[in-house]
Design an enzyme around this catalytic site. Structure first.
Site, PDB file in Angstrom:
ATOM      1  N   ILE A 242      10.237 -34.507 -13.647  1.00  0.00           N
ATOM      2  CA  ILE A 242      10.407 -35.536 -12.860  1.00  0.00           C
ATOM      3  C   ILE A 242      10.713 -35.056 -11.461  1.00  0.00           C
ATOM      4  O   ILE A 242      11.918 -34.934 -11.054  1.00  0.00           O
ATOM      5  CB  ILE A 242      11.605 -36.513 -13.149  1.00  0.00           C
ATOM      6  CG1 ILE A 242      11.644 -37.968 -12.491  1.00  0.00           C
ATOM      7  CG2 ILE A 242      12.676 -35.756 -13.460  1.00  0.00           C
ATOM      8  CD1 ILE A 242      10.676 -38.761 -12.837  1.00  0.00           C
ATOM      9  N   HIS A 243       9.759 -34.703 -10.398  1.00  0.00           N
ATOM     10  CA  HIS A 243       9.819 -33.674  -9.452  1.00  0.00           C
ATOM     11  C   HIS A 243      10.806 -34.216  -8.450  1.00  0.00           C
ATOM     12  O   HIS A 243      11.487 -33.640  -7.901  1.00  0.00           O
ATOM     13  CB  HIS A 243       8.157 -33.897  -8.766  1.00  0.00           C
ATOM     14  CG  HIS A 243       7.401 -33.055  -9.655  1.00  0.00           C
ATOM     15  ND1 HIS A 243       7.178 -31.825  -9.951  1.00  0.00           N
ATOM     16  CD2 HIS A 243       6.287 -33.587 -10.320  1.00  0.00           C
ATOM     17  CE1 HIS A 243       6.328 -31.499 -10.912  1.00  0.00           C
ATOM     18  NE2 HIS A 243       5.568 -32.717 -11.009  1.00  0.00           N
TER      19      HIS A 243
END
Length: 314
Positions: A242-243
């Site tokens: 979940i950058h």
């Protein structure tokens, strides 16, 4: 202690939405002064609409949204519907926003807001291509020493790239903007894919998020289910990074990150490696260290905190 004042510059994107919701759910620690949008994951008209959808999902229509640059400084825009879907927020059922975007251009608002704020008061968090901030720095260089910090998601080194073999997407889309910001003299903190690949949301975590029952949590989990469909060729399990949420996590819990001050530059010339972030991790060049690089994250406290904060939204 007063909340830290931040500006979120973004191209939503499901992972951008998580970062924004995470920040808006942390109002005791973070005050989101405004959101600026840029062409990136999808074109500017959609990133702006998506930012408005996310602030309404968080029941925070008071947070102003400003549309910015539609294209990079030099290159043509490359988008990523192959990851995020045609809307950029595929997977969620979000109504058309009723909150209008602001009339002022994002770059003009950035310059005005940073110049009007006290020195060291504002942190700019870039979750997409850094075009808006780089253009603002070019238009008014006096904003640079007034910034407390620039915290960005972008780049890579040991992991290579994800848009090309050498370049991560956000930097690849506008490498000239990233080069400008990295060498501006502002305090810069970078969360590259080396860090974000260690922040992988599992199906079990998404089930726990959805089970909290808040509308924001449920829709966040829904959009994450779509986003997780991409990456089977790269990641061996059903978990996916979940950058952009790693930026919010760093602001809230910096001790959860391994970090090192390094010299970093961006390739803006080679046809093979344009957009590559060249990170002097081992300090072999002797050049001044201009970027704090986040290497990896301790995922347990990060995901516990994000679940708590997003589920606290209505």
């Amino acid at each position: 202690m007063a909340p830290r004042k931040i500006i979120i510059d973004t191209d939503p994107g499901q992972d951008d939405a998580f970062a924004i919701l995470f920040a808006l759910g942390s109002s005791k620690e973070l005050e989101v002064v405004g959101i600026t949008t840029v062409g990136g994951n999808v074109p500017l008209a959609l990133t702006t609409k998506n930012a408005l959808k996310v602030v309404e999902l968080a029941s925070r229509p008071d947070v102003p949204v400003f549309a910015g640059c539609a294209a990079p400084m030099v290159k043509k825009l490359m988008t990523a519907e192959y990851v995020h879907g045609e809307t950029g927020l595929d997977g969620a059922e979000l109504p058309e926003p009723t909150t209008p975007m602001q009339d002022e251009h994002a770059v003009n608002w950035l310059v005005r807001t940073i110049m009007d704020a006290a020195e060291g008061e504002l942190t700019v968090c870039t979750l997409g291509p850094m075009t808006n901030l780089a253009v603002a720095m070019t238009m008014e260089p006096r904003i640079v020493p007034r910034l407390r910090e620039v915290v960005l998601m972008g780049g890579g080194f040991f992991e290579g790239g994800n848009a090309t073999p050498a370049a991560e997407f956000n930097i690849f889309v506008d490498p000239h903007a990233a080069h400008k910001v990295f060498h501006s003299g502002a305090p810069v903190t970078m969360a590259p894919i080396d860090c974000t690949y260690t922040a992988q949301m599992t199906p079990q975590w998404l089930d726990a998020l959805r089970a909290t029952g808040s509308r924001a949590a449920v829709e966040a989990a829904n959009m994450a289910d779509f986003y997780r469909q991409y990456g089977d060729h790269k990641f061996p399990t059903e978990a996916r990074p979940i950058h952009d949420a790693c930026v919010t996590g760093y602001l809230l819990a910096p001790n959860a990150y391994e970090q090192r001050q390094c010299y970093v530059t961006v390739d803006i010339s080679s046809p093979e490696t344009i957009g590559m972030t060249v990170v002097d991790w081992w300090h072999v060049t002797g050049k001044p260290k201009n970027v704090k690089v986040l290497r990896r994250i301790d995922p347990a406290p990060f995901f516990d905190l994000m679940l708590e904060r997003i589920s606290a939204l209505p």
